[in-house]
Design a protein around this motif. Sequence first.
Motif, PDB file in Angstrom:
ATOM      1  N   LYS A 117       0.853  -1.189   0.000  1.00 53.64           N
ATOM      2  CA  LYS A 117       0.000   0.000   0.000  1.00 53.64           C
ATOM      3  C   LYS A 117       0.889   1.240   0.000  1.00 53.64           C
ATOM      4  N   LEU A 118       0.759   2.037  -1.052  1.00 53.19           N
ATOM      5  CA  LEU A 118       1.542   3.258  -1.193  1.00 53.19           C
ATOM      6  C   LEU A 118       0.602   4.452  -1.295  1.00 53.19           C
ATOM      7  N   SER A 119       0.917   5.499  -0.549  1.00 45.55           N
ATOM      8  CA  SER A 119       0.138   6.742  -0.594  1.00 45.55           C
ATOM      9  C   SER A 119       1.026   7.854  -1.125  1.00 45.55           C
ATOM     10  N   LEU A 120       0.544   8.579  -2.123  1.00 46.86           N
ATOM     11  CA  LEU A 120       1.281   9.697  -2.692  1.00 46.86           C
ATOM     12  C   LEU A 120       0.310  10.669  -3.344  1.00 46.86           C
ATOM     13  N   THR A 121       0.737  11.900  -3.500  1.00 42.41           N
ATOM     14  CA  THR A 121      -0.156  12.915  -4.039  1.00 42.41           C
ATOM     15  C   THR A 121      -0.379  12.708  -5.533  1.00 42.41           C
ATOM     16  N   ALA A 122      -1.426  13.318  -6.042  1.00 38.47           N
ATOM     17  CA  ALA A 122      -1.862  13.088  -7.427  1.00 38.47           C
ATOM     18  C   ALA A 122      -0.781  13.382  -8.447  1.00 38.47           C
ATOM     19  N   ALA A 123       0.014  14.426  -8.216  1.00 42.71           N
ATOM     20  CA  ALA A 123       0.992  14.868  -9.202  1.00 42.71           C
ATOM     21  C   ALA A 123       2.340  14.162  -9.084  1.00 42.71           C
ATOM     22  N   HIS A 124       2.474  13.268  -8.118  1.00 44.82           N
ATOM     23  CA  HIS A 124       3.750  12.563  -7.955  1.00 44.82           C
ATOM     24  C   HIS A 124       3.875  11.478  -9.029  1.00 44.82           C
ATOM     25  N   LEU A 174       8.223   0.962  -5.759  1.00 44.74           N
ATOM     26  CA  LEU A 174       9.147   1.885  -6.401  1.00 44.74           C
ATOM     27  C   LEU A 174       8.416   3.129  -6.894  1.00 44.74           C
ATOM     28  N   ALA A 175       8.964   4.296  -6.565  1.00 46.30           N
ATOM     29  CA  ALA A 175       8.412   5.569  -7.023  1.00 46.30           C
ATOM     30  C   ALA A 175       9.542   6.466  -7.496  1.00 46.30           C
ATOM     31  N   SER A 176       9.199   7.451  -8.289  1.00 49.06           N
ATOM     32  CA  SER A 176      10.130   8.495  -8.678  1.00 49.06           C
ATOM     33  C   SER A 176      10.229   9.511  -7.546  1.00 49.06           C
ATOM     34  N   CYS A 177      11.306  10.268  -7.535  1.00 54.30           N
ATOM     35  CA  CYS A 177      11.428  11.374  -6.590  1.00 54.30           C
ATOM     36  C   CYS A 177      10.766  12.641  -7.113  1.00 54.30           C
ATOM     37  N   TYR A 178      10.276  12.599  -8.347  1.00 53.19           N
ATOM     38  CA  TYR A 178       9.843  13.815  -9.015  1.00 53.19           C
ATOM     39  C   TYR A 178       8.324  13.873  -9.189  1.00 53.19           C
ATOM     40  N   ALA A 179       7.852  15.045  -9.575  1.00 57.62           N
ATOM     41  CA  ALA A 179       6.410  15.270  -9.656  1.00 57.62           C
ATOM     42  C   ALA A 179       6.109  16.436 -10.582  1.00 57.62           C
ATOM     43  N   VAL A 180       4.812  16.670 -10.775  1.00 51.78           N
ATOM     44  CA  VAL A 180       4.238  17.827 -11.473  1.00 51.78           C
ATOM     45  C   VAL A 180       4.417  17.741 -12.997  1.00 51.78           C
ATOM     46  N   ILE A 181       5.624  17.423 -13.476  1.00 46.12           N
ATOM     47  CA  ILE A 181       5.879  17.275 -14.907  1.00 46.12           C
ATOM     48  C   ILE A 181       6.051  15.791 -15.221  1.00 46.12           C
ATOM     49  N   GLU A 182       5.313  15.286 -16.201  1.00 44.41           N
ATOM     50  CA  GLU A 182       5.272  13.844 -16.460  1.00 44.41           C
ATOM     51  C   GLU A 182       6.452  13.395 -17.333  1.00 44.41           C
ATOM     52  N   ASP A 183       7.652  13.606 -16.804  1.00 49.06           N
ATOM     53  CA  ASP A 183       8.865  13.197 -17.517  1.00 49.06           C
ATOM     54  C   ASP A 183       9.966  12.978 -16.487  1.00 49.06           C
ATOM     55  N   HIS A 184      10.120  11.730 -16.047  1.00 47.55           N
ATOM     56  CA  HIS A 184      11.107  11.411 -15.011  1.00 47.55           C
ATOM     57  C   HIS A 184      12.522  11.744 -15.469  1.00 47.55           C
ATOM     58  N   ALA A 185      12.860  11.378 -16.713  1.00 48.44           N
ATOM     59  CA  ALA A 185      14.217  11.599 -17.214  1.00 48.44           C
ATOM     60  C   ALA A 185      14.549  13.088 -17.272  1.00 48.44           C
ATOM     61  N   ASN A 233       4.738  22.646 -22.618  1.00 47.90           N
ATOM     62  CA  ASN A 233       3.329  22.616 -22.968  1.00 47.90           C
ATOM     63  C   ASN A 233       2.490  22.450 -21.707  1.00 47.90           C
ATOM     64  N   GLU A 234       1.419  23.202 -21.604  1.00 43.88           N
ATOM     65  CA  GLU A 234       0.576  23.162 -20.408  1.00 43.88           C
ATOM     66  C   GLU A 234       0.058  21.755 -20.125  1.00 43.88           C
ATOM     67  N   ALA A 235      -0.135  20.962 -21.169  1.00 44.42           N
ATOM     68  CA  ALA A 235      -0.662  19.613 -20.998  1.00 44.42           C
ATOM     69  C   ALA A 235       0.318  18.696 -20.269  1.00 44.42           C
ATOM     70  N   SER A 236       1.601  19.042 -20.258  1.00 43.47           N
ATOM     71  CA  SER A 236       2.597  18.188 -19.612  1.00 43.47           C
ATOM     72  C   SER A 236       2.738  18.470 -18.127  1.00 43.47           C
ATOM     73  N   ILE A 237       2.048  19.497 -17.638  1.00 47.23           N
ATOM     74  CA  ILE A 237       2.117  19.871 -16.227  1.00 47.23           C
ATOM     75  C   ILE A 237       0.818  19.471 -15.544  1.00 47.23           C
ATOM     76  N   HIS A 238       0.932  18.771 -14.432  1.00 48.74           N
ATOM     77  CA  HIS A 238      -0.263  18.284 -13.729  1.00 48.74           C
ATOM     78  C   HIS A 238      -1.077  19.466 -13.190  1.00 48.74           C
ATOM     79  N   PRO A 239      -2.404  19.456 -13.379  1.00 42.98           N
ATOM     80  CA  PRO A 239      -3.235  20.568 -12.897  1.00 42.98           C
ATOM     81  C   PRO A 239      -3.237  20.710 -11.383  1.00 42.98           C
ATOM     82  N   LEU A 240      -2.852  19.650 -10.670  1.00 43.10           N
ATOM     83  CA  LEU A 240      -2.752  19.741  -9.207  1.00 43.10           C
ATOM     84  C   LEU A 240      -1.298  19.848  -8.791  1.00 43.10           C
ATOM     85  N   GLY A 241      -0.530  20.584  -9.569  1.00 45.01           N
ATOM     86  CA  GLY A 241       0.867  20.804  -9.244  1.00 45.01           C
ATOM     87  C   GLY A 241       1.041  21.781  -8.105  1.00 45.01           C
ATOM     88  N   MET A 242       2.252  22.285  -7.965  1.00 48.89           N
ATOM     89  CA  MET A 242       2.566  23.155  -6.832  1.00 48.89           C
ATOM     90  C   MET A 242       1.824  24.469  -6.913  1.00 48.89           C
TER      91      MET A 242
END
Length: 249
Positions: free
Chosen positions: A93-100, A172-183, A235-244
């Motif tokens: 069970k993992l809990s994380l915010t929507a944009a993570h 396993l999770a990424s350390c990053y959020a808001v923008i949907e591009d880990h690399a 592009n605005e579409a690449s940024i999560h609407p529930l970002g910072m």
Amino acid sequence: MFSLPTPLPPLSLSSPIENSVAAKSGGCFPASARVSLENGSTKAVKDLRAGDRVLAADSEGRLFYTDFIMFLDRAREATKVFHVIETRQPRRKLSLTAAHLLFAGLRRRSPGQPQFRATFASNVKPGHLVYVPDGDGQRLRAATVQKVYLEEMEGAYAPLTDQGTLVVNQVLASCYAVIEDHALAHWAFLPVRMSYAAKSLFSLSDPFTANSTVPEDGVHWYSNALYQIGRWVLNEASIHPLGMTLDSS
């Protein structure tokens, strides 16, 4: 390994709780989240200190221990909305915010292991696959998501590791959020990792992590700067609407 031939469905923010102020929290884990340390013990994310060796994974799915560097965001007293993702076989069970960002995907139709990519937690649905440590503790295996629901929890912490990944609550999770591009995010934080390495090798003052162990809340200044730049050039579409939010954690 972290690429997905068939993309996940686009996110949908239909629930009132998802559109609340509490949901707009960047990418974080709750105070109750735990990580595995190199000495065999576990530790609450909220108690991490720079230099702690925590379990992570590389791009080939190999598990190893990497340095915790700092918090990209920290809100000890905040109540945030988290996506709770539960798996079966094994039960996790993992809990994380929507944009993570979380490494997840759909089972491939072709034979062999499924492939994954980093996607927003709000995209993950029952039937998707996530990564969990295998029984031998050396590699990752796929686990099927059984249930996804929203829950308000105390505290919000966004840890950054040298590898850019982190195993939290044995997922396993990424350390990053808001923008949907880990690399891209990992590349953007290269100056932070280089500064931390220089500090470790030569005992230099590190402008990025100087306050990483100070119990202050808020978004780290470098994260905030990257978010501002991302809003200008991406592009605005690449940024999560529930970002910072610019004045919150």
